[in-house]
Design an enzyme around this catalytic site. Structure first.
Site, PDB file in Angstrom:
ATOM      1  N   HIS A  94      34.968  45.679 -12.569  1.00 19.82           N
ATOM      2  CA  HIS A  94      34.264  46.358 -13.656  1.00 19.82           C
ATOM      3  C   HIS A  94      33.085  47.143 -13.076  1.00 19.82           C
ATOM      4  O   HIS A  94      32.338  46.629 -12.246  1.00 19.82           O
ATOM      5  CB  HIS A  94      33.758  45.320 -14.669  1.00 19.82           C
ATOM      6  CG  HIS A  94      32.775  45.873 -15.670  1.00 19.82           C
ATOM      7  ND1 HIS A  94      31.424  45.630 -15.606  1.00 19.82           N
ATOM      8  CD2 HIS A  94      32.958  46.643 -16.768  1.00 19.82           C
ATOM      9  CE1 HIS A  94      30.809  46.213 -16.620  1.00 19.82           C
ATOM     10  NE2 HIS A  94      31.722  46.841 -17.334  1.00 19.82           N
ATOM     11  N   ASN A  95      32.951  48.415 -13.502  1.00 20.18           N
ATOM     12  CA  ASN A  95      31.854  49.263 -12.997  1.00 20.18           C
ATOM     13  C   ASN A  95      31.699  49.103 -11.488  1.00 20.18           C
ATOM     14  O   ASN A  95      30.631  48.739 -10.984  1.00 20.18           O
ATOM     15  CB  ASN A  95      30.548  48.945 -13.727  1.00 20.18           C
ATOM     16  CG  ASN A  95      30.521  49.523 -15.127  1.00 20.18           C
ATOM     17  OD1 ASN A  95      31.489  50.151 -15.565  1.00 20.18           O
ATOM     18  ND2 ASN A  95      29.441  49.310 -15.850  1.00 20.18           N
ATOM     19  N   HIS A 106      28.300  57.288 -12.623  1.00 17.12           N
ATOM     20  CA  HIS A 106      27.205  56.333 -12.860  1.00 17.12           C
ATOM     21  C   HIS A 106      27.443  55.685 -14.213  1.00 17.12           C
ATOM     22  O   HIS A 106      28.402  56.009 -14.919  1.00 17.12           O
ATOM     23  CB  HIS A 106      25.835  57.024 -12.797  1.00 17.12           C
ATOM     24  CG  HIS A 106      25.469  57.786 -14.042  1.00 17.12           C
ATOM     25  ND1 HIS A 106      24.407  57.459 -14.843  1.00 17.12           N
ATOM     26  CD2 HIS A 106      26.040  58.872 -14.632  1.00 17.12           C
ATOM     27  CE1 HIS A 106      24.323  58.301 -15.865  1.00 17.12           C
ATOM     28  NE2 HIS A 106      25.304  59.173 -15.753  1.00 17.12           N
ATOM     29  N   LYS A 131      43.192  58.674 -20.608  1.00 15.39           N
ATOM     30  CA  LYS A 131      43.757  59.197 -21.850  1.00 15.39           C
ATOM     31  C   LYS A 131      44.890  60.182 -21.566  1.00 15.39           C
ATOM     32  O   LYS A 131      44.912  60.841 -20.526  1.00 15.39           O
ATOM     33  CB  LYS A 131      42.665  59.911 -22.659  1.00 15.39           C
ATOM     34  CG  LYS A 131      41.621  58.956 -23.230  1.00 15.39           C
ATOM     35  CD  LYS A 131      42.212  58.112 -24.308  1.00 15.39           C
ATOM     36  CE  LYS A 131      41.166  57.205 -24.921  1.00 15.39           C
ATOM     37  NZ  LYS A 131      41.743  56.348 -25.951  1.00 15.39           N
ATOM     38  N   ARG A 167      43.488  45.151 -20.541  1.00 16.19           N
ATOM     39  CA  ARG A 167      42.306  45.053 -19.673  1.00 16.19           C
ATOM     40  C   ARG A 167      41.150  44.465 -20.472  1.00 16.19           C
ATOM     41  O   ARG A 167      40.838  44.952 -21.568  1.00 16.19           O
ATOM     42  CB  ARG A 167      41.913  46.430 -19.130  1.00 16.19           C
ATOM     43  CG  ARG A 167      40.697  46.405 -18.205  1.00 16.19           C
ATOM     44  CD  ARG A 167      40.467  47.786 -17.581  1.00 16.19           C
ATOM     45  NE  ARG A 167      39.361  47.788 -16.645  1.00 16.19           N
ATOM     46  CZ  ARG A 167      38.109  48.105 -16.961  1.00 16.19           C
ATOM     47  NH1 ARG A 167      37.807  48.452 -18.202  1.00 16.19           N
ATOM     48  NH2 ARG A 167      37.158  48.071 -16.044  1.00 16.19           N
ATOM     49  N   ASP A 181      21.996  13.096  -0.022  1.00  9.41           N
ATOM     50  CA  ASP A 181      22.741  11.993  -0.634  1.00  9.41           C
ATOM     51  C   ASP A 181      23.933  12.612  -1.364  1.00  9.41           C
ATOM     52  O   ASP A 181      23.876  12.870  -2.568  1.00  9.41           O
ATOM     53  CB  ASP A 181      21.870  11.224  -1.637  1.00  9.41           C
ATOM     54  CG  ASP A 181      20.569  10.745  -1.017  1.00  9.41           C
ATOM     55  OD1 ASP A 181      20.592  10.377   0.169  1.00  9.41           O
ATOM     56  OD2 ASP A 181      19.537  10.745  -1.713  1.00  9.41           O
ATOM     57  N   ASP A 184      21.752   9.070   2.188  1.00  8.12           N
ATOM     58  CA  ASP A 184      21.212   9.447   3.507  1.00  8.12           C
ATOM     59  C   ASP A 184      22.285   9.700   4.560  1.00  8.12           C
ATOM     60  O   ASP A 184      22.219   9.182   5.676  1.00  8.12           O
ATOM     61  CB  ASP A 184      20.258   8.355   4.014  1.00  8.12           C
ATOM     62  CG  ASP A 184      19.030   8.220   3.138  1.00  8.12           C
ATOM     63  OD1 ASP A 184      18.683   9.210   2.471  1.00  8.12           O
ATOM     64  OD2 ASP A 184      18.451   7.134   3.097  1.00  8.12           O
ATOM     65  N   ASP A 223      24.168  17.326  -3.857  1.00 11.85           N
ATOM     66  CA  ASP A 223      23.163  16.436  -3.280  1.00 11.85           C
ATOM     67  C   ASP A 223      22.432  15.777  -4.437  1.00 11.85           C
ATOM     68  O   ASP A 223      21.801  16.458  -5.249  1.00 11.85           O
ATOM     69  CB  ASP A 223      22.186  17.244  -2.420  1.00 11.85           C
ATOM     70  CG  ASP A 223      21.034  16.392  -1.899  1.00 11.85           C
ATOM     71  OD1 ASP A 223      21.178  15.149  -1.848  1.00 11.85           O
ATOM     72  OD2 ASP A 223      19.988  16.971  -1.542  1.00 11.85           O
TER      73      ASP A 223
END
Length: 984
Positions: A305-306, A349, A435, A645, A751, A775, A804
């Site tokens: 996308h873009n 753009h 189109k 889409r 951990d 540990d 962790d």
């Protein structure tokens, strides 16, 4: 040793010497000019840190943040190739002194200039060596570790060696092994022989050693016959030959003595088990293995996308490099937003935003260069056309002139009538999605009007920055204010859980921006008061308010804009205003229309069920969610003939991604994501398309290509066998401290615990986890078995996460996501994505289950009924289905359920439960009585004991056999009405 492809003309020993010289120069530092956009350049000292993991520079106002991780570097280019270099005058710098480092998810560029070509060559060579992930473990000899050259290694030299080997052993563990290896009279130092003993102790994997002993009759090696037995029984390999086993010994065995005896010792066995041959991902799936001769609509297609954007949707840079990047990553559908540019040159753009502009011609040339480098399967060019007729003709001219025969589809074999061509037949071709002029216009018509309702990525009207101001306030002032405000707010919105990409507050963000802009402009003395007082309508409005039907009107953009301005003069004076929701049309030229063959963009209201193929329907995630919720089976039938889409909501201005699973589950082919935004959703997307050779095309399950089923059912495919996944999580290896841990990098030992998640149809979505090991990040041992039942394994993903545990929550360590169909049975290593050495060791068993055939609640369409109501399927306000078809309900969790859920997800040893902050799958139903749902709607097991167990436990014979645990199948088929996928 070093990869010979870098230095084909050098001997191996000279290669090592050359590499070490490059590393030495880089670590000493080199003064270079750092080019920046809009500045003359800054002289900085660039250097490689002592661990060879980060590029740093000084001086810098960023202080500790002035660094680039080697792992984040995407590519290094020589010469003046970047956009910033191109802006410099031709003779300013010697190209042989210039190079560019592209890094990060947004393809940021670091443009550097050295004082001479030799320095540039040294840095380019060194960086490419480090990027290749070449471990210098083999090249680190005893002499290199011996810093003072006395022939002995002391404890400090050993610690430095540990850093070079990227081994994060606790210092007390290193000292313990050091003392055990130090057996001679000269205490406190290791000779070469003692160092070899130390190195073997450090590298020994207890779990693998016990596994080897169980198949070698308690010898310290495997014979060819024993290795063959292991591969057949445990790894479920067929056709294991003596020659294959001898090849393994030759390739992985370290000891020359063992090679002569044709046996595999523990070091060789460890090397083999940690190689790609024993990875969890099926090595055959690295190549294209699926049938590629079916119609395009039978495949999931990797879509962007873009594509041109490097960051957010409002302020970020547009770069042609993004097209090269996504195409090389396997994406096969890229997007190009075309707008009128200066000097008759169309530009690309994001319209109505402050994103930068790039030339359309440059985009097409980049696509042409990179489209078929990695694979030859077709690329779909999704063109969003906002140009005038004159510049549309320029677009068509560039497409034909640059792509040439790649656009010629005259020789493509479509097979049966009214059927889309296959990826195989379209190899090397580029399909233009856009189109097409209506058929009722004659061939001699040079232009005509087409619907613009489905302009996929045009910002919702409510979000368009259509600025009207008087001469007192310059455009630059307005844009400058918007940019500063949005940059500040975007930074705030990015503070979120890594596993919770939907937690951004876009509504507040846009509202604050809109209000702030109005206040700023009203305070300006140069802005004249408008004739009418504005009623200050909010920039954000509820989607539901747009669902009211209005009279259809066919007017061009200019007519609508002019009429809206005349009727609402009070919208001047700097106000952001919105256009009416009207039926919009646009002019389309014949040249561009004729380039569209099999991928004609259509609006939902333009769908006519006349049996034709070649239409691509575009939906925003919000609209598509309604269809999936209310008419999923009809949607699945539509997707058996046509392409659909799905693209992100316009409100995702930070370029976050939606969950693609519900749309894949409904058979949607082109689920477009923001490739520049790393996170959970892109990880799922990568896993989805990594299979089948990462070619960008993955075959949909046969049940989705013919017939239909209810994806929300508690038993969607009662006649099909289910899969039972028995997953034994055995151990972990070299798990790093989380980089963004609250404790930082001060050396605390993690951990860890492992969470495994199944992602697929709602009935299959669930997760389970191991206990916490205290540990130990270097070699934690869990030895726990998790069991899952999967109704539709063809579309399921298996996600491994390492966390962790901290007293106040949990920190993300790493993840790996794999398609269920790519899992291979036996003992396997799961390497965490993006982490070189970190892995978890598991045993996988997959069984088939034939359970009771239950009658699925809900109506299945048959015969002519399947083809009825396709147009109604895409209504903006679809009516709720009948009570028979809509027997879903939301079951409130009881207090008992909540207690069970907390019990199931809490780590052992009485620790406080880790915060589960992320939203995995909002389509999941409350079902299955043997488990409960957590607050995110994800099923969690409650039948397992989570009591504390010893940190290390021997592997018994049960570990070595193919486990076959009974499966509890006492479940109710309860189908709850889904919550909204995207809450805006």
């Amino acid at each position: 040793v070093a990869d010979l492809e870098f230095y084909p003309n050098l001997e191996p020993d000279r290669i090592l010497h050359h590499i070490e010289r490059c590393m030495s120069v880089m670590q000493s530092g080199t003064q270079m000019i750092k080019l920046k956009r809009g500045s003359k350049g800054l002289v900085r000292l660039f250097y490689l840190d002592e661990h060879r993991t980060r590029l740093r520079w000084r001086p810098s106002r960023k202080s500790e943040k002035a660094k680039i991780l080697i792992d984040s570097i995407y590519k290094v280019t020589e010469g003046r190739q970047s956009e910033i270099f191109h802006r410099q005058a031709e003779g300013n710098f010697d190209p042989s002194c210039c190079f560019t480092i592209y890094h990060g998810n947004h393809m940021e560029s670091l443009d550097l200039i050295t004082s001479n070509p030799e320095e540039a060559r040294t840095w380019i060579t060194g960086l490419k060596y480090l990027m290749a992930g070449i471990s210098d473990e083999d090249s680190l000899t005893f002499e290199e570790a011996d810093k003072n050259g006395d022939g002995l290694l002391n404890i400090e030299e050993i610690h430095q060696l540990m850093h070079k080997l990227n081994v994060n052993l606790p210092r007390r563990k290193v000292r313990q092994m050091f003392q055990e290896a130090d057996t001679d009279e000269n205490q406190g130092t290791l000779t070469f022989e003692e160092f070899c003993v130390f190195y073997k102790m450090m590298s020994l994997r207890r779990d693998l050693y016990l596994l080897l002993l169980s198949y070698s009759d308690k010898k310290d090696h495997l014979t060819v016959e024993e290795l063959a037995q292991f591969l057949k029984v445990e790894q479920k390999m067929n056709n294991v030959t003596t020659d294959y086993c001898l090849d393994i010994i030759k390739k992985f065995e370290v000891s020359e003595e063992n090679k002569l005896k044709n046996v595999l010792g523990i070091e060789g066995f460890t090397n083999f088990m940690r190689s790609p041959a024993c990875d969890i991902f099926n090595p055959l799936h690295h190549e294209v293995y699926q049938d590629m001769d079916q119609p395009l609509c039978n495949y999931y297609i990797a879509s962007s996308h873009n594509t041109y954007l490097t960051g957010d949707q409002l302020l970020s840079q547009s770069k042609v490099d993004m097209y090269a990047r996504v195409l090389q990553e396997g994406c096969r559908c890229v997007e190009v937003d075309c707008w009128d540019g200066p000097d008759g040159e169309p530009v690309v753009h994001h319209g109505y935003t402050l994103t930068s502009k790039i030339l359309f011609r440059d985009v097409v040339e980049t696509i042409n260069k990179h489209a078929f480098v990695k694979n030859e399967f077709p690329v779909i060019l999704s063109i969003e056309n906002h140009c005038s007729i004159q510049q549309q003709r320029k677009i068509a001219q560039y497409l034909k002139g640059i792509f040439r025969d790649k656009l010629d589809l005259s020789s493509v074999d479509t097979g049966e009538c009214k059927q889309l061509p296959s990826p195989q037949s379209l190899k090397g071709k580029i399909l233009v999605k856009g189109k097409k002029l209506p058929y009722h216009l004659g061939d001699d018509a040079e232009e005509g009007e087409v619907s613009d309702e489905d302009s996929a990525d045009e910002i919702e009207d409510e979000c368009k920055f259509k600025l009207h101001y008087n001469n007192g306030t310059t455009e630059h002032q307005v844009e400058s204010f918007i940019r500063k405000k949005l940059e500040s707010l975007l930074r705030e919105s990015q503070i979120r859980d890594k596993e919770d990409p939907d937690s951004f507050t876009v509504r507040a963000l846009l509202k604050a921006t809109h209000e702030g802009l109005n206040a700023h402009l009203k305070q300006s003395p140069d802005v004249k008061e408008s004739g009418k007082k504005s009623h200050g309508r909010s920039l954000m409005t509820n989607f539901g308010k747009h669902k009211k039907t209005t009279k259809s009107r066919s007017k061009s953009y200019s007519t609508d804009d002019e009429e809206d301005t005349q009727q609402n003069p009070g919208k001047e004076g700097g106000q952001l205003y919105r256009l009416g929701r009207r039926r919009k049309t646009m002019k389309l030229c014949r040249e561009l229309s004729d380039l569209v063959v099999y991928t004609n963009s259509v609006a939902a209201q333009d769908i006519v069920d006349d049996g034709t193929t070649g239409n691509v329907l575009s939906f925003s995630e919000t609209r598509a969610h309604q269809v999936v919720q209310q008419k999923s089976e009809q949607f699945m039938i539509y997707n058996q003939k046509q392409l659909t889409r799905i693209y992100p909501s316009a409100y995702r201005i930070d370029s976050s991604n939606f969950n693609p699973l519900p749309y894949w589950n409904a058979g949607c082919q082109l689920v477009a994501l923001n490739y520049q935004s790393e996170g959970r959703m892109m990880q799922l997307n990568r896993a989805k398309f990594k299979t089948n050779g990462n070619c960008g095309y993955v075959l949909k399950p046969q049940q989705m290509c013919k017939g239909t089923f209810n994806p929300f059912s508690g038993d969607p495919l009662p006649a099909n066998p289910k899969k039972q996944l028995i997953l034994k999580v055995i151990s972990g290896q070299q798990l790093p401290k989380p980089p963004d841990s609250m404790f930082g990098d001060r050396g605390e030992i993690i951990d860890p615990f492992v969470e495994v998640e199944i992602i697929g149809l709602p009935v299959d979505c669930c997760k389970d986890q191991t206990r916490v090991v205290d540990d130990n990040g270097f070699n934690p041992v869990w030895e726990e078995t998790l069991t899952f039942t999967v109704h539709m394994p063809e579309i399921a993903l298996v996600r491994f996460l390492v966390w962790d545990h901290d007293p106040i929550g949990r920190d993300f360590v790493g993840q790996r996501t794999v398609t269920f169909s790519s899992l291979v049975p036996g003992y396997r290593h799961v390497y965490l994505e993006g982490l070189t050495e970190a892995s978890i060791f598991v045993h996988i068993t997959i069984n088939e289950i034939y359970g009771k055939v239950r009658k699925t609640i809900g109506c299945h369409f048959k015969g002519k009924l399947q083809l009825q109501g396709l147009k109604g399927l895409f209504n903006k306000n679809p009516r709720h289905s009948s009570s028979e078809n809509n027997s879903h309900y939301v079951r409130k969790r009881s207090i008992g359920d909540r207690i069970l859920r907390r019990t199931a997800s809490a780590p052992a040893k009485g620790r406080k439960k880790s915060k589960m902050g992320f939203q995995e799958m909002v389509e999941i139903k409350d079902s299955v009585s043997e488990a409960t749902r957590d607050q995110d709607g994800v099923l969690r097991r409650t039948t397992r004991s989570l009591q504390a167990r010893p940190v290390s436990m021997p592997i018994d014979r049960n570990l070595l056999g193919a486990l076959s645990l009974p499966l509890s199948e006492t479940a109710k088929d309860i189908e709850g009405k889904e919550n909204s996928l995207v809450q805006i």
